[in-house]
Design an enzyme around this catalytic site. Sequence first.
Site, PDB file in Angstrom:
ATOM      1  N   ARG A 213      -6.106   7.746  -5.515  1.00 18.08           N
ATOM      2  CA  ARG A 213      -7.381   7.302  -5.586  1.00 18.08           C
ATOM      3  C   ARG A 213      -8.099   8.138  -6.589  1.00 18.08           C
ATOM      4  O   ARG A 213      -8.798   7.827  -7.543  1.00 18.08           O
ATOM      5  CB  ARG A 213      -8.200   7.297  -4.511  1.00 18.08           C
ATOM      6  CG  ARG A 213      -9.356   6.504  -4.556  1.00 18.08           C
ATOM      7  CD  ARG A 213      -9.936   6.324  -2.869  1.00 18.08           C
ATOM      8  NE  ARG A 213      -9.346   5.850  -1.984  1.00 18.08           N
ATOM      9  CZ  ARG A 213      -9.650   5.769  -0.955  1.00 18.08           C
ATOM     10  NH1 ARG A 213     -10.701   6.300  -0.425  1.00 18.08           N
ATOM     11  NH2 ARG A 213      -8.760   5.641   0.074  1.00 18.08           N
TER      12      ARG A 213
ATOM     13  N   ASP B  42       2.064  -1.327  -2.411  1.00 18.59           N
ATOM     14  CA  ASP B  42       1.222  -2.030  -3.402  1.00 18.59           C
ATOM     15  C   ASP B  42       2.299  -2.420  -4.812  1.00 18.59           C
ATOM     16  O   ASP B  42       2.896  -1.606  -5.232  1.00 18.59           O
ATOM     17  CB  ASP B  42       0.175  -1.374  -4.040  1.00 18.59           C
ATOM     18  CG  ASP B  42      -0.761  -1.946  -5.086  1.00 18.59           C
ATOM     19  OD1 ASP B  42      -0.369  -3.308  -5.385  1.00 18.59           O
ATOM     20  OD2 ASP B  42      -1.211  -1.277  -6.108  1.00 18.59           O
TER      21      ASP B  42
ATOM     22  N   SER C 163      -1.523   4.856  -0.655  1.00 18.62           N
ATOM     23  CA  SER C 163      -2.902   4.312  -0.410  1.00 18.62           C
ATOM     24  C   SER C 163      -3.117   4.634   0.952  1.00 18.62           C
ATOM     25  O   SER C 163      -2.420   4.792   1.921  1.00 18.62           O
ATOM     26  CB  SER C 163      -2.799   2.781  -0.434  1.00 18.62           C
ATOM     27  OG  SER C 163      -3.992   2.418   0.291  1.00 18.62           O
ATOM     28  N   ARG C 164      -4.459   5.137   1.348  1.00 16.31           N
ATOM     29  CA  ARG C 164      -5.072   5.640   2.501  1.00 16.31           C
ATOM     30  C   ARG C 164      -5.460   4.414   3.299  1.00 16.31           C
ATOM     31  O   ARG C 164      -5.435   4.349   4.405  1.00 16.31           O
ATOM     32  CB  ARG C 164      -6.428   6.313   2.357  1.00 16.31           C
ATOM     33  CG  ARG C 164      -5.969   7.666   1.922  1.00 16.31           C
ATOM     34  CD  ARG C 164      -7.263   8.766   1.528  1.00 16.31           C
ATOM     35  NE  ARG C 164      -6.779   9.995   0.832  1.00 16.31           N
ATOM     36  CZ  ARG C 164      -6.764  10.962   1.633  1.00 16.31           C
ATOM     37  NH1 ARG C 164      -7.297  10.962   2.824  1.00 16.31           N
ATOM     38  NH2 ARG C 164      -6.470  12.210   1.034  1.00 16.31           N
TER      39      ARG C 164
ATOM     40  N   ASP D 288       7.374   0.064  -7.796  1.00 18.39           N
ATOM     41  CA  ASP D 288       6.856  -0.748  -8.840  1.00 18.39           C
ATOM     42  C   ASP D 288       6.456   0.188  -9.842  1.00 18.39           C
ATOM     43  O   ASP D 288       5.934  -0.244 -11.020  1.00 18.39           O
ATOM     44  CB  ASP D 288       6.086  -1.921  -8.625  1.00 18.39           C
ATOM     45  CG  ASP D 288       4.723  -1.127  -8.253  1.00 18.39           C
ATOM     46  OD1 ASP D 288       4.615  -0.456  -7.335  1.00 18.39           O
ATOM     47  OD2 ASP D 288       3.834  -1.572  -8.561  1.00 18.39           O
TER      48      ASP D 288
ATOM     49  N   ASP E 205       7.698   1.150  -1.277  1.00 24.21           N
ATOM     50  CA  ASP E 205       6.138   1.247  -1.728  1.00 24.21           C
ATOM     51  C   ASP E 205       5.797   0.123  -1.181  1.00 24.21           C
ATOM     52  O   ASP E 205       6.173  -0.902  -0.680  1.00 24.21           O
ATOM     53  CB  ASP E 205       6.398   1.245  -3.147  1.00 24.21           C
ATOM     54  CG  ASP E 205       4.968   1.221  -3.776  1.00 24.21           C
ATOM     55  OD1 ASP E 205       4.369   2.292  -3.342  1.00 24.21           O
ATOM     56  OD2 ASP E 205       4.686   0.516  -4.575  1.00 24.21           O
TER      57      ASP E 205
HETATM   58  P1  B16 Z   1      -6.228   3.844  -1.928  1.00 23.39           P
HETATM   59  P2  B16 Z   1       1.111   2.220  -3.405  1.00 23.39           P
HETATM   60  C1  B16 Z   1      -1.164   2.848  -4.209  1.00 23.39           C
HETATM   61  O1  B16 Z   1      -0.457   2.185  -3.449  1.00 23.39           O
HETATM   62  C2  B16 Z   1      -1.649   1.902  -5.310  1.00 23.39           C
HETATM   63  O2  B16 Z   1      -0.699   1.288  -6.071  1.00 23.39           O
HETATM   64  C3  B16 Z   1      -2.639   2.525  -6.339  1.00 23.39           C
HETATM   65  O3  B16 Z   1      -3.332   1.743  -7.423  1.00 23.39           O
HETATM   66  C4  B16 Z   1      -3.753   3.211  -5.509  1.00 23.39           C
HETATM   67  O4  B16 Z   1      -4.585   4.034  -6.355  1.00 23.39           O
HETATM   68  C5  B16 Z   1      -3.245   4.214  -4.439  1.00 23.39           C
HETATM   69  O5  B16 Z   1      -2.172   3.314  -3.693  1.00 23.39           O
HETATM   70  C6  B16 Z   1      -4.321   4.789  -3.460  1.00 23.39           C
HETATM   71  O6  B16 Z   1      -4.804   3.896  -2.702  1.00 23.39           O
HETATM   72  O7  B16 Z   1      -7.476   4.092  -2.746  1.00 23.39           O
HETATM   73  O8  B16 Z   1      -6.316   2.574  -1.053  1.00 23.39           O
HETATM   74  O9  B16 Z   1      -5.922   5.240  -0.962  1.00 23.39           O
HETATM   75  O10 B16 Z   1       1.585   1.416  -4.787  1.00 23.39           O
HETATM   76  O11 B16 Z   1       1.632   3.753  -3.458  1.00 23.39           O
HETATM   77  O12 B16 Z   1       1.499   1.183  -2.275  1.00 23.39           O
HETATM   78 MG    MG Z   2       3.177   0.419  -5.797  1.00 27.16          MG
END
Ligand code: B16
Ligand code: MG
Length: 217
Positions: free
Chosen positions: A51, A13, A116-117, A170, A11
Amino acid sequence: MSLDLKALIFDLDGVITDTAEYHYRSWKRLADEEGIPFTREDNEALRGVSRRESLRRMLKGRQIAEATAEAWMTRKNTYYVEMLDLITPADVLEGVTPLLAEARARGLKLGLASASRNAWKVLDRLGMSAAFDVVGDGSSVVNTKPSPDLFIWVAGRLNVSPPQALVFEDAEAGIDAGLTGGFWTVAVGSAPGEKGHVHIATMRDADLTRILAALPR
Ligand code: B16
Ligand code: MG
């Protein structure tokens, strides 16, 4: 499951770096502008989810029109992307670089599976654009975590089956995704609770030999 390990899938984040703080500040700015109460504790429930699901959890049952939801997600993302300029290679979490080197030395393949995108932008800021053999992000599959689809997508492109891969996550949603997909899972930090095959407090504790020895046989 017997162990024939061929790949590690990470992962982003909360495992490779801590972008959760920037997600929090961006949602908080939007929430303050719209008069919606939102705390750091509330933000913990947004860990690892998409998101759109993050917005839904931030709203806590408040109803808004679809056009408003789209506009708010765009605004939050604009705030978030601005903050990504603050990220440097020093923000790679301690323990990650030696773990990746150890995995390479053992001949393991490396994948990234982030909801995350913005995953590629974050990797770029970290100086890690070439660190993984396969990168799956929020655009790779329709159903993000807790669906196992993203991990399965990454494993498929790594040419390994789920029981041949060890997932580092996490978030509870991510551990659920890994378990549902049939992957070995390492839970990082306290958010996944009791879920996962092995638990480590931080990536500093990600010693591959110890993790492999701790997996149930
Ligand atoms: P985005 P991961 C996730 O990353 C984040 O933990 C989560 O808080 C976020 O909403 C999601 O990505 C989407 O991110 O808005 O940048 O597309 O933990 O899967 O690496
Ligand atoms: Mg994460």
